[in-house]
Design a protein around this motif. Structure first.
Motif, mmCIF file in Angstrom:
data_model
loop_
_atom_site.group_PDB
_atom_site.id
_atom_site.type_symbol
_atom_site.label_atom_id
_atom_site.label_comp_id
_atom_site.label_asym_id
_atom_site.label_seq_id
_atom_site.Cartn_x
_atom_site.Cartn_y
_atom_site.Cartn_z
ATOM 1 N N TYR A 128 -2.173 0.279 -4.479
ATOM 2 C CA TYR A 128 -1.065 -0.629 -4.210
ATOM 3 C C TYR A 128 -0.051 -0.571 -5.351
ATOM 4 O O TYR A 128 -0.422 -0.539 -6.524
ATOM 5 C CB TYR A 128 -1.578 -2.067 -4.042
ATOM 6 C CG TYR A 128 -2.437 -2.238 -2.811
ATOM 7 C CD1 TYR A 128 -1.854 -2.537 -1.590
ATOM 8 C CD2 TYR A 128 -3.814 -2.067 -2.863
ATOM 9 C CE1 TYR A 128 -2.636 -2.673 -0.439
ATOM 10 C CE2 TYR A 128 -4.598 -2.202 -1.726
ATOM 11 C CZ TYR A 128 -3.999 -2.504 -0.523
ATOM 12 O OH TYR A 128 -4.763 -2.634 0.604
ATOM 13 N N ALA A 129 1.240 -0.583 -4.980
ATOM 14 C CA ALA A 129 2.323 -0.522 -5.964
ATOM 15 C C ALA A 129 2.360 -1.798 -6.791
ATOM 16 O O ALA A 129 2.055 -2.884 -6.302
ATOM 17 C CB ALA A 129 3.663 -0.331 -5.260
ATOM 18 N N ASP A 130 2.742 -1.654 -8.065
ATOM 19 C CA ASP A 130 2.854 -2.781 -8.997
ATOM 20 C C ASP A 130 1.556 -3.573 -9.096
ATOM 21 O O ASP A 130 1.567 -4.779 -9.317
ATOM 22 C CB ASP A 130 3.992 -3.724 -8.603
ATOM 23 C CG ASP A 130 5.336 -3.054 -8.651
ATOM 24 O OD1 ASP A 130 5.617 -2.393 -9.669
ATOM 25 O OD2 ASP A 130 6.099 -3.176 -7.681
ATOM 26 N N PHE A 182 1.974 2.853 -10.054
ATOM 27 C CA PHE A 182 3.132 3.217 -9.255
ATOM 28 C C PHE A 182 3.990 1.992 -9.009
ATOM 29 O O PHE A 182 3.472 0.881 -8.885
ATOM 30 C CB PHE A 182 2.707 3.806 -7.903
ATOM 31 C CG PHE A 182 2.273 5.229 -7.981
ATOM 32 C CD1 PHE A 182 3.208 6.247 -8.030
ATOM 33 C CD2 PHE A 182 0.931 5.559 -8.018
ATOM 34 C CE1 PHE A 182 2.817 7.571 -8.100
ATOM 35 C CE2 PHE A 182 0.517 6.881 -8.085
ATOM 36 C CZ PHE A 182 1.470 7.890 -8.139
ATOM 37 N N TYR A 183 5.288 2.200 -8.918
ATOM 38 C CA TYR A 183 6.222 1.149 -8.531
ATOM 39 C C TYR A 183 7.294 1.770 -7.647
ATOM 40 O O TYR A 183 7.491 2.982 -7.656
ATOM 41 C CB TYR A 183 6.839 0.477 -9.764
ATOM 42 C CG TYR A 183 7.791 1.365 -10.531
ATOM 43 C CD1 TYR A 183 9.162 1.281 -10.307
ATOM 44 C CD2 TYR A 183 7.321 2.285 -11.447
ATOM 45 C CE1 TYR A 183 10.045 2.105 -10.991
ATOM 46 C CE2 TYR A 183 8.189 3.108 -12.140
ATOM 47 C CZ TYR A 183 9.544 3.009 -11.904
ATOM 48 O OH TYR A 183 10.405 3.836 -12.581
ATOM 49 N N LEU A 228 14.562 5.609 -4.105
ATOM 50 C CA LEU A 228 13.961 5.384 -2.790
ATOM 51 C C LEU A 228 12.624 6.102 -2.623
ATOM 52 O O LEU A 228 12.349 6.748 -1.615
ATOM 53 C CB LEU A 228 14.933 5.788 -1.667
ATOM 54 C CG LEU A 228 16.227 4.987 -1.608
ATOM 55 C CD1 LEU A 228 17.132 5.528 -0.521
ATOM 56 C CD2 LEU A 228 15.961 3.514 -1.412
ATOM 57 N N ARG A 229 11.791 5.957 -3.649
ATOM 58 C CA ARG A 229 10.446 6.529 -3.605
ATOM 59 C C ARG A 229 9.598 5.866 -4.682
ATOM 60 O O ARG A 229 10.106 5.184 -5.566
ATOM 61 C CB ARG A 229 10.472 8.032 -3.805
ATOM 62 C CG ARG A 229 10.974 8.454 -5.158
ATOM 63 C CD ARG A 229 11.044 9.960 -5.242
ATOM 64 N NE ARG A 229 11.861 10.348 -6.351
ATOM 65 C CZ ARG A 229 11.471 11.153 -7.311
ATOM 66 N NH1 ARG A 229 10.278 11.680 -7.299
ATOM 67 N NH2 ARG A 229 12.278 11.467 -8.288
ATOM 68 N N TYR A 242 0.865 -1.178 0.000
ATOM 69 C CA TYR A 242 0.000 0.000 0.000
ATOM 70 C C TYR A 242 0.901 1.227 0.000
ATOM 71 O O TYR A 242 1.814 1.336 0.803
ATOM 72 C CB TYR A 242 -0.901 -0.049 1.238
ATOM 73 C CG TYR A 242 -1.705 1.185 1.499
ATOM 74 C CD1 TYR A 242 -2.522 1.736 0.526
ATOM 75 C CD2 TYR A 242 -1.667 1.800 2.737
ATOM 76 C CE1 TYR A 242 -3.272 2.869 0.778
ATOM 77 C CE2 TYR A 242 -2.423 2.929 3.010
ATOM 78 C CZ TYR A 242 -3.220 3.458 2.020
ATOM 79 O OH TYR A 242 -3.962 4.579 2.267
ATOM 80 N N ILE A 243 0.673 2.164 -0.928
ATOM 81 C CA ILE A 243 1.573 3.320 -1.057
ATOM 82 C C ILE A 243 1.175 4.479 -0.144
ATOM 83 O O ILE A 243 1.820 5.514 -0.147
ATOM 84 C CB ILE A 243 1.686 3.808 -2.512
ATOM 85 C CG1 ILE A 243 0.397 4.453 -3.006
ATOM 86 C CG2 ILE A 243 2.124 2.689 -3.433
ATOM 87 C CD1 ILE A 243 0.532 5.202 -4.318
#
Length: 133
Positions: free
Chosen positions: A60-62, A83-84, A90-91, A48-49
């Motif tokens: 959620y990433a990827d 988003f990934y 580092l982000r 979860y981003i």
């Protein structure tokens, strides 16, 4: 502890593990005991981003494929992507899949303004109902 979901390959759906996580494998998969029936399953976790979409669904990433409008000085652009996590930066970074109906696969188009946009989750990479992946 970070919040995450996992994709259950057998059931073809996302689950939020309420089971005990036993270990992490070298390839990043999680192993857990499924509902007390004694057998171990492997899951791929999706983080979860810390952001939600316009319908208050967690991103959620990827995983979550998003759509948003980006407003420029002369035009409005419709963007779809996900988003990934960038280990180098580092982000979270945004990977666009489609910009104004033109495919942009395998191109990382990073907009610093993307973080402040009003996202709408339209699909997931795992389900791929829209055929964007």
């Amino acid at each position: 502890m970070n919040e995450f979901i996992v994709w259950d390959e057998k059931q073809k759906k996302f689950i939020q593990p309420s089971r005990e996580i036993v270990m992490t494998t070298k390839d990043g998969l999680l192993k857990g005991i499924n509902g007390g029936n004694g057998f171990v399953e492997q899951w791929k976790p999706f983080s979860y981003i810390g952001k939600t979409d316009i319908n208050n669904k967690k991103i959620y990433a990827d995983c979550s494929i998003l759509e948003f409008k980006m407003y420029g000085t002369k035009s409005v652009v419709s963007v779809k992507g996900y988003f990934y996590w960038s280990c180098e930066k580092l982000r979270y970074k945004f990977m666009s899949l489609v910009v104004d109906n033109y495919p942009r696969k395998e191109k990382n188009i990073e907009w610093n303004r993307a973080i402040g946009q009003r996202f709408k989750i339209i699909d997931t990479i795992q389900e791929n109902k829209l055929g964007l992946i």
